[in-house]
Write an enzyme that holds these catalytic residues in place. Sequence first.
Site, PDB file in Angstrom:
ATOM      1  N   ASP A   1       0.850  -1.198   0.000  1.00 40.44           N
ATOM      2  CA  ASP A   1       0.000   0.000   0.000  1.00 40.44           C
ATOM      3  C   ASP A   1       0.886   1.249   0.000  1.00 40.44           C
ATOM      4  OD1 ASP A   1      -3.191   0.552   0.989  1.00 40.44           O
ATOM      5  OD2 ASP A   1      -1.776   2.203   1.208  1.00 40.44           O
TER       6      ASP A   1
ATOM      7  N   ASN B   1     -12.893  -3.129   2.117  1.00 41.69           N
ATOM      8  CA  ASN B   1     -13.799  -1.994   2.214  1.00 41.69           C
ATOM      9  C   ASN B   1     -14.709  -1.972   0.988  1.00 41.69           C
ATOM     10  OD1 ASN B   1     -12.603  -1.085   4.632  1.00 41.69           O
ATOM     11  ND2 ASN B   1     -10.999  -0.005   3.509  1.00 41.69           N
TER      12      ASN B   1
ATOM     13  N   GLY C   1     -15.994   2.831   3.472  1.00 36.05           N
ATOM     14  CA  GLY C   1     -14.722   3.558   3.439  1.00 36.05           C
ATOM     15  C   GLY C   1     -13.849   3.236   2.248  1.00 36.05           C
ATOM     16  N   GLN C   2     -14.454   2.756   1.166  1.00 31.50           N
ATOM     17  CA  GLN C   2     -13.668   2.422  -0.031  1.00 31.50           C
ATOM     18  C   GLN C   2     -13.309   3.699  -0.786  1.00 31.50           C
ATOM     19  OE1 GLN C   2     -15.665  -0.206  -2.797  1.00 31.50           O
ATOM     20  NE2 GLN C   2     -13.807  -0.578  -3.975  1.00 31.50           N
ATOM     21  N   SER C   3     -12.020   3.873  -1.104  1.00 27.09           N
ATOM     22  CA  SER C   3     -11.607   5.071  -1.850  1.00 27.09           C
ATOM     23  C   SER C   3     -11.163   4.747  -3.271  1.00 27.09           C
ATOM     24  CB  SER C   3     -10.488   5.811  -1.108  1.00 27.09           C
ATOM     25  OG  SER C   3      -9.355   4.986  -0.967  1.00 27.09           O
TER      26      SER C   3
ATOM     27  N   HIS D   1     -10.354  -4.770  -3.782  1.00 27.01           N
ATOM     28  CA  HIS D   1      -9.040  -5.066  -3.201  1.00 27.01           C
ATOM     29  C   HIS D   1      -9.189  -5.569  -1.777  1.00 27.01           C
ATOM     30  CE1 HIS D   1      -9.910  -0.751  -2.631  1.00 27.01           C
ATOM     31  NE2 HIS D   1      -9.255  -0.839  -1.474  1.00 27.01           N
TER      32      HIS D   1
ATOM     33  N   HIS E   1      -7.171  -5.631   1.772  1.00 25.39           N
ATOM     34  CA  HIS E   1      -6.056  -5.101   2.558  1.00 25.39           C
ATOM     35  C   HIS E   1      -5.561  -6.190   3.508  1.00 25.39           C
ATOM     36  CE1 HIS E   1      -6.724  -0.591   2.178  1.00 25.39           C
ATOM     37  NE2 HIS E   1      -7.933  -1.004   1.842  1.00 25.39           N
TER      38      HIS E   1
END
Length: 114
Positions: A30, A87, A93-95, A100, A102
Amino acid sequence: MNDCIFCKIAAGTIPARKLFEDEAILAFHDATPQAPVHFLLIPRKHIPNILELGPEDEGLLERLLNKARELAVEQGCGEGGARFVINCKADGGQSVDHLHVHVLGGRALGWPPG
Ligand code: DGP
């Protein structure tokens, strides 16, 4: 998807510190790590989030999670453990809108999330 940052990482047009790749999935560190160990796993295929997996994607999540588990151990989380997070959309809270996983470890993480 043309403007997807993770598609660009998968295509190699944006650099990333890769941990693993095969024909279906990719793992890389990340860019803004939240723990001593923090890496992501993505499918090469552009799937916006976990809710948009279809029947044609059968086996993909298992593949991502199995590799997440293997890499977590390789990255030194076998003893202390790790957190495996997906997320999803705004409330999750997915940006980055490319599915994906984490993996975070190397320190004790708080719970519940804020
Ligand atoms: P999420 O909030 O679940 O959508 O997490 C997206 C993560 O992606 C976030 O922890 C930061 C990371 N990230 C965003 N852009 C890049 C990038 O260009 N390279 C890498 N390696 N990570 C990125």
